[in-house]
Enzyme design. Structure first.
Site, mmCIF file in Angstrom:
data_model
loop_
_atom_site.group_PDB
_atom_site.id
_atom_site.type_symbol
_atom_site.label_atom_id
_atom_site.label_comp_id
_atom_site.label_asym_id
_atom_site.label_seq_id
_atom_site.Cartn_x
_atom_site.Cartn_y
_atom_site.Cartn_z
ATOM 1 N N TYR A 1 -7.706 14.868 -7.881
ATOM 2 C CA TYR A 1 -6.714 14.244 -8.766
ATOM 3 C C TYR A 1 -5.741 15.278 -9.345
ATOM 4 O O TYR A 1 -4.524 15.113 -9.221
ATOM 5 C CB TYR A 1 -7.446 13.454 -9.858
ATOM 6 C CG TYR A 1 -6.537 12.648 -10.752
ATOM 7 C CD1 TYR A 1 -6.028 11.414 -10.338
ATOM 8 C CD2 TYR A 1 -6.178 13.109 -12.011
ATOM 9 C CE1 TYR A 1 -5.183 10.669 -11.163
ATOM 10 C CE2 TYR A 1 -5.344 12.377 -12.835
ATOM 11 C CZ TYR A 1 -4.853 11.155 -12.415
ATOM 12 O OH TYR A 1 -4.023 10.425 -13.227
ATOM 13 N N THR B 1 -6.148 2.107 -20.036
ATOM 14 C CA THR B 1 -5.910 1.256 -18.867
ATOM 15 C C THR B 1 -7.228 1.128 -18.102
ATOM 16 O O THR B 1 -8.226 1.754 -18.456
ATOM 17 C CB THR B 1 -4.865 1.885 -17.911
ATOM 18 O OG1 THR B 1 -5.455 3.049 -17.307
ATOM 19 C CG2 THR B 1 -3.583 2.270 -18.629
ATOM 20 N N ASP C 1 0.897 -1.164 0.000
ATOM 21 C CA ASP C 1 0.000 0.000 0.000
ATOM 22 C C ASP C 1 0.926 1.202 0.000
ATOM 23 O O ASP C 1 1.602 1.483 0.985
ATOM 24 C CB ASP C 1 -0.926 0.032 1.215
ATOM 25 C CG ASP C 1 -1.848 1.264 1.168
ATOM 26 O OD1 ASP C 1 -1.607 2.158 0.316
ATOM 27 O OD2 ASP C 1 -2.797 1.336 1.961
ATOM 28 N N VAL C 2 0.955 1.896 -1.111
ATOM 29 C CA VAL C 2 1.955 2.943 -1.325
ATOM 30 C C VAL C 2 1.820 4.085 -0.307
ATOM 31 O O VAL C 2 2.759 4.847 -0.098
ATOM 32 C CB VAL C 2 1.858 3.438 -2.797
ATOM 33 C CG1 VAL C 2 0.728 4.439 -2.959
ATOM 34 C CG2 VAL C 2 3.170 4.002 -3.276
ATOM 35 N N LYS D 1 -1.652 15.483 -8.617
ATOM 36 C CA LYS D 1 -0.663 15.348 -9.693
ATOM 37 C C LYS D 1 0.197 16.603 -9.832
ATOM 38 O O LYS D 1 1.371 16.519 -10.176
ATOM 39 C CB LYS D 1 -1.368 15.012 -11.010
ATOM 40 C CG LYS D 1 -2.023 13.626 -11.003
ATOM 41 C CD LYS D 1 -0.995 12.510 -10.793
ATOM 42 C CE LYS D 1 -1.610 11.129 -10.916
ATOM 43 N NZ LYS D 1 -0.618 10.044 -10.764
ATOM 44 N N THR E 1 -9.163 4.441 -17.243
ATOM 45 C CA THR E 1 -10.025 5.177 -18.179
ATOM 46 C C THR E 1 -11.067 4.263 -18.826
ATOM 47 O O THR E 1 -11.804 4.701 -19.708
ATOM 48 C CB THR E 1 -9.190 5.851 -19.290
ATOM 49 O OG1 THR E 1 -8.509 4.827 -20.029
ATOM 50 C CG2 THR E 1 -8.185 6.837 -18.729
HETATM 51 N N1 LIG Z 1 -4.671 5.951 -17.609
HETATM 52 C C1 LIG Z 1 -4.511 7.253 -17.804
HETATM 53 O O1 LIG Z 1 -5.153 7.844 -18.680
HETATM 54 C C2 LIG Z 1 -3.533 8.034 -16.961
HETATM 55 C C3 LIG Z 1 -3.231 9.337 -17.364
HETATM 56 C C4 LIG Z 1 -2.337 10.078 -16.617
HETATM 57 C C5 LIG Z 1 -1.760 9.530 -15.497
HETATM 58 N N2 LIG Z 1 -2.083 8.274 -15.126
HETATM 59 C C6 LIG Z 1 -1.435 7.744 -13.938
HETATM 60 O O2 LIG Z 1 -0.735 6.581 -14.271
HETATM 61 C C7 LIG Z 1 -0.594 5.767 -13.099
HETATM 62 C C8 LIG Z 1 -0.982 4.345 -13.443
HETATM 63 O O3 LIG Z 1 -2.382 4.303 -13.714
HETATM 64 P P1 LIG Z 1 -3.029 3.348 -14.823
HETATM 65 O O4 LIG Z 1 -3.713 4.215 -15.788
HETATM 66 O O5 LIG Z 1 -2.015 2.382 -15.289
HETATM 67 O O6 LIG Z 1 -4.168 2.662 -13.954
HETATM 68 P P2 LIG Z 1 -4.285 1.150 -13.427
HETATM 69 O O7 LIG Z 1 -5.473 1.115 -12.571
HETATM 70 O O8 LIG Z 1 -4.225 0.235 -14.591
HETATM 71 O O9 LIG Z 1 -2.973 0.942 -12.572
HETATM 72 C C9 LIG Z 1 -2.801 1.546 -11.320
HETATM 73 C C10 LIG Z 1 -2.135 0.548 -10.399
HETATM 74 O O10 LIG Z 1 -1.865 1.195 -9.140
HETATM 75 C C11 LIG Z 1 -2.218 0.287 -8.118
HETATM 76 N N3 LIG Z 1 -2.536 0.977 -6.878
HETATM 77 C C12 LIG Z 1 -3.615 1.750 -6.614
HETATM 78 N N4 LIG Z 1 -3.587 2.148 -5.345
HETATM 79 C C13 LIG Z 1 -2.463 1.634 -4.785
HETATM 80 C C14 LIG Z 1 -1.889 1.702 -3.490
HETATM 81 N N5 LIG Z 1 -2.477 2.364 -2.492
HETATM 82 N N6 LIG Z 1 -0.726 1.043 -3.280
HETATM 83 C C15 LIG Z 1 -0.137 0.356 -4.273
HETATM 84 N N7 LIG Z 1 -0.641 0.238 -5.513
HETATM 85 C C16 LIG Z 1 -1.791 0.886 -5.765
HETATM 86 C C17 LIG Z 1 -3.423 -0.457 -8.659
HETATM 87 O O11 LIG Z 1 -3.670 -1.672 -7.969
HETATM 88 C C18 LIG Z 1 -3.026 -0.658 -10.111
HETATM 89 O O12 LIG Z 1 -2.328 -1.863 -10.311
HETATM 90 C C19 LIG Z 1 -1.458 6.414 -12.036
HETATM 91 O O13 LIG Z 1 -0.654 7.193 -11.187
HETATM 92 C C20 LIG Z 1 -2.367 7.329 -12.833
HETATM 93 O O14 LIG Z 1 -2.820 8.414 -12.086
HETATM 94 C C21 LIG Z 1 -2.954 7.502 -15.836
#
Ligand SMILES: NC(=O)c1ccc[n+]([C@@H]2O[C@H](COP(=O)([O-])OP(=O)(O)OC[C@H]3O[C@@H](n4cnc5c(N)ncnc54)[C@H](O)[C@@H]3O)[C@@H](O)[C@H]2O)c1
Length: 278
Positions: A183, A218, A64-65, A187, A221
């Site tokens: 959010y 992912t 848990d980050v 960020k 979204t």
């Molecule tokens: N998908 C997008 O469009 C997008 C755009 C900009 C930024 N991001 C960022 O990219 C990163 C990855 O997101 P993603 O799109 O791959 O989504 P995702 O849901 O596929 O992956 C996120 C991962 O983070 C893990 N996670 C969540 N809470 C956690 C916690 N408390 N401790 C440890 N792990 C935890 C989840 O279990 C998951 O495996 C995130 O920081 C997200 O904000 C995503």
């Protein structure tokens, strides 16, 4: 053929899914040993198996980050399994306080509820924002990034080794988007944390950069992509007219953790399909 990360060890938070998993697989294909750390063990173990089946070395650790202790255990696990840490991607993140990666139905429900609340009060996302929800987003996205950075940079500093840390911000670090402020604020914090850490760690041989993706295919979204009203707004604001793929983000992360970016630190790179051209 030599890999761009041969002999390197990478730690990826949020590596069970999406962008983090793509980084883990991409880095492994370039020769890195990879520690995947995530809240969700099941997809994490699947990611490890995929990497091993392709001939790579990977381990999973539950994280848990938002917990300092868990981040320290993650860094210790990397040293225990692979001896060191050279590269880090902090991809663990949530889009709101109740987000659970892969639970698309719950996300669709929250989108519908937010729509109803906004119909009754156009400022609901701000004036009716639940404080616990705000705190959880900041705990995971911002404090979590800080804690991962502290734990992994400490290993590099203790071992007197250079390293490269990549945080995952968002276009929302500089664009408020629409709806809840949690959010984008988290960020924006990640981006300033990245710059501050880059300045502190540069003289010590550690580079710190941020990636600010646009909308990527992912779990995060997946629900939004099913709601025409929101999806069209995203596509209309993306000159390339599509969401990016996780691998397109992993390729940028690969550049940032490799020696090809040896003079780059404190940067925010936006792989976003042209979002900021307007
Ligand atoms: N998908 C997008 O469009 C997008 C755009 C900009 C930024 N991001 C960022 O990219 C990163 C990855 O997101 P993603 O799109 O791959 O989504 P995702 O849901 O596929 O992956 C996120 C991962 O983070 C893990 N996670 C969540 N809470 C956690 C916690 N408390 N401790 C440890 N792990 C935890 C989840 O279990 C998951 O495996 C995130 O920081 C997200 O904000 C995503």
């Amino acid at each position: 053929m030599a890999g761009r990360l041969d002999g390197k060890v990478a730690v990826i938070t949020g590596g069970s899914n999406g962008i983090g998993r793509a980084c883990a697989e991409r880095f492994s294909a370039e020769g890195a040993d990879v520690l995947i750390a995530d809240l969700l063990p099941e997809p994490g173990h699947a990611a490890v198996e995929a990497i091993r089946s392709a001939g790579g070395q990977a381990e999973f650790v539950e994280l848990d980050v938002a917990s300092q202790q868990a981040n320290e255990a993650m860094a210790a696990a990397a040293v225990e399994h692979f001896g060191t840490i050279d590269a880090v991607v902090t991809a663990a993140g949530v889009s709101d306080g109740d987000y659970r990666s892969g639970d698309i139905e719950a996300q669709l429900k929250r989108i519908a509820q937010a729509g109803e609340a906004m119909a009754a009060n156009p400022a609901a996302a701000l004036t009716e924002l639940d404080l616990d929800n705000w705190r959880r987003v900041l705990d995971v996205n911002l404090t979590g990034t800080l804690l991962s950075l502290q734990a992994t940079a400490s290993v590099m500093l203790d071992q007197q080794k250079p390293g490269s840390i990549v945080t995952i911000a968002s276009i929302a670090a500089v664009d408020p988007l629409w709806g809840s402020p949690s959010y984008p604020v988290s960020k924006a914090g990640v981006w300033m944390l990245t710059k501050n850490a880059a300045r502190t760690l540069a003289p010590l041989g550690i580079r710190v950069n941020a990636i600010g993706p646009g909308f990527i295919e992912t779990n995060m979204t997946a629900a939004l992509a099913e709601v025409d009203e929101y999806y069209e707004r995203v596509i209309d604001n993306t000159p390339m007219g599509r969401r990016g793929t996780p691998t397109e983000i992993a390729n940028v992360a690969l550049f940032l953790v490799s020696d090809e970016s040896s003079f780059v630190t404190g940067e925010l790179i936006h792989p976003d399909g042209g979002w900021f051209t307007g």
